[in-house]
Write an enzyme that holds these catalytic residues in place. Sequence first.
Site, mmCIF file in Angstrom:
data_model
loop_
_atom_site.group_PDB
_atom_site.id
_atom_site.type_symbol
_atom_site.label_atom_id
_atom_site.label_comp_id
_atom_site.label_asym_id
_atom_site.label_seq_id
_atom_site.Cartn_x
_atom_site.Cartn_y
_atom_site.Cartn_z
ATOM 1 N N TYR A 114 0.822 -1.216 0.000
ATOM 2 C CA TYR A 114 0.000 0.000 0.000
ATOM 3 C C TYR A 114 0.858 1.270 0.000
ATOM 4 C CZ TYR A 114 -4.050 -2.941 1.170
ATOM 5 O OH TYR A 114 -5.041 -3.886 1.151
ATOM 6 N N LYS B 133 3.224 -15.458 2.478
ATOM 7 C CA LYS B 133 3.180 -16.196 1.208
ATOM 8 C C LYS B 133 4.638 -16.469 0.845
ATOM 9 C CE LYS B 133 0.768 -17.686 -2.385
ATOM 10 N NZ LYS B 133 -0.059 -18.882 -2.311
ATOM 11 N N ASP C 205 -3.262 -18.179 1.672
ATOM 12 C CA ASP C 205 -4.386 -18.881 1.042
ATOM 13 C C ASP C 205 -4.929 -19.965 1.967
ATOM 14 O OD1 ASP C 205 -1.813 -19.767 0.564
ATOM 15 O OD2 ASP C 205 -2.218 -20.652 -1.388
ATOM 16 N N ASP D 16 -5.467 -6.770 5.913
ATOM 17 C CA ASP D 16 -6.642 -6.022 5.482
ATOM 18 C C ASP D 16 -7.746 -6.993 5.048
ATOM 19 O OD1 ASP D 16 -8.255 -3.971 4.690
ATOM 20 O OD2 ASP D 16 -7.064 -3.363 2.961
ATOM 21 N N ASP E 109 -11.341 -8.616 7.409
ATOM 22 C CA ASP E 109 -12.726 -8.477 6.929
ATOM 23 C C ASP E 109 -13.399 -9.852 6.897
ATOM 24 O OD1 ASP E 109 -12.554 -5.765 6.598
ATOM 25 O OD2 ASP E 109 -13.432 -5.768 4.591
#
Length: 357
Positions: free
Chosen positions: A142, A190, A222, A246, A250
Amino acid sequence: MKKRILVIPGDGIGPEVTKWGQKVLECIGEKFGHEFSFDYGIMGHIAIEKTGKPLPEETLEKAKNSDAILFGAIGHPKYDNDPTAKVRPEQGLLAIRKELGLFANIRPIKLFDELLNASPIKPEVLKGSDILFFRELTGGIYFGKPQERRDNGNTAVDTCIYTREEITRIAKLAFDFAMKRRKKLTLVDKANVLETSRLWREVVQEVAKSYPEVETSYMFVDAMSMALIRSPTKFDVILTENMFGDILTDEASQIAGSMGMLASASIGSKVGLYEPIHGSAPDIAGKGIANPIASVLSAALLLEIAFGMKKESESIVNAIDKTLKNGYRTIDISDINTDTSKILSTDEIGEKIIERI
Ligand code: NAD
């Protein structure tokens, strides 16, 4: 105790729910004999409309001079549907996090037993879930540069960068919290594909040596996205980088039944920012139906983390628990078994919580 709190309501449902976060703080101040003073700042769409900037200097100055910040949410559909907009509400939030050095976002995911049926996940899978997420907040994809278009706009570039120091400081914080909980920490990355993830693993393995009592595990993002809804009770502290955090938080909000039930704390230096995890929810803004509990829980987190007021914070959580036990709900956390006469507006449920404090 005397404390100065800056309230930044923001956009959409932000002001509707933050009103209740503040009212709860006022109520706690009276009940426990603390002097909380409140100042106000603008940020996001409302700030762009008034000043042309998503984070005006005045708001930043007030933030730096406060003891803690209670924030609502920012965002407006005008920008979401216009990828070419140069000035955007989210820039305000990213900038205040960066300016205040808030590198760690802490998100407790805890289910109130009364809401076991409000989640789309089976109650027997959910019962007992209690996870503390640590999301890195000021690094990663980001913020990495370059972030640009090339080839006449036909190629897009984002850059993910992390330094050893950025990873070490949040890893230590996460291990410290794990020591006060069930002493389990899972790093999500990852590392089979990304170089930054391999650095995360290397650093966390190093930091873990100083916390031999903590059982440390590692999981690819994942796999975690599946495990989180399949067996959420397995996890205690989950540590991860900015974008993975992030997305996963959620997803984890569904464990708690609704986006309207989760609070977060962004910390790292003198002044922390306490906010619901949800956005400005333009689809329900102005209707008076937003769930204010995430903002009320943000106030509880603020008291506990910023001011060390544990019993004050607990009295808020207990009041929410009682309100839910008495059957009161906002629409987002109601289900087919809810007595429809107990489905309340934002202000009505806010009053019920205050009465129970
Ligand atoms: P959102 O969190 O605003 O809403 C997602 C869904 O959850 C919507 O259906 C909404 O009605 C519901 N919801 C959210 N909060 C609720 C509450 N308190 N009570 C009841 N229902 C609630 O996410 P979005 O729709 O993806 O984004 C809307 C805007 O918010 C966008 O402009 C986005 O950029 C911004 N945003 C801001 C923040 C922030 O300020 N921290 C976070 C996420 C999104």
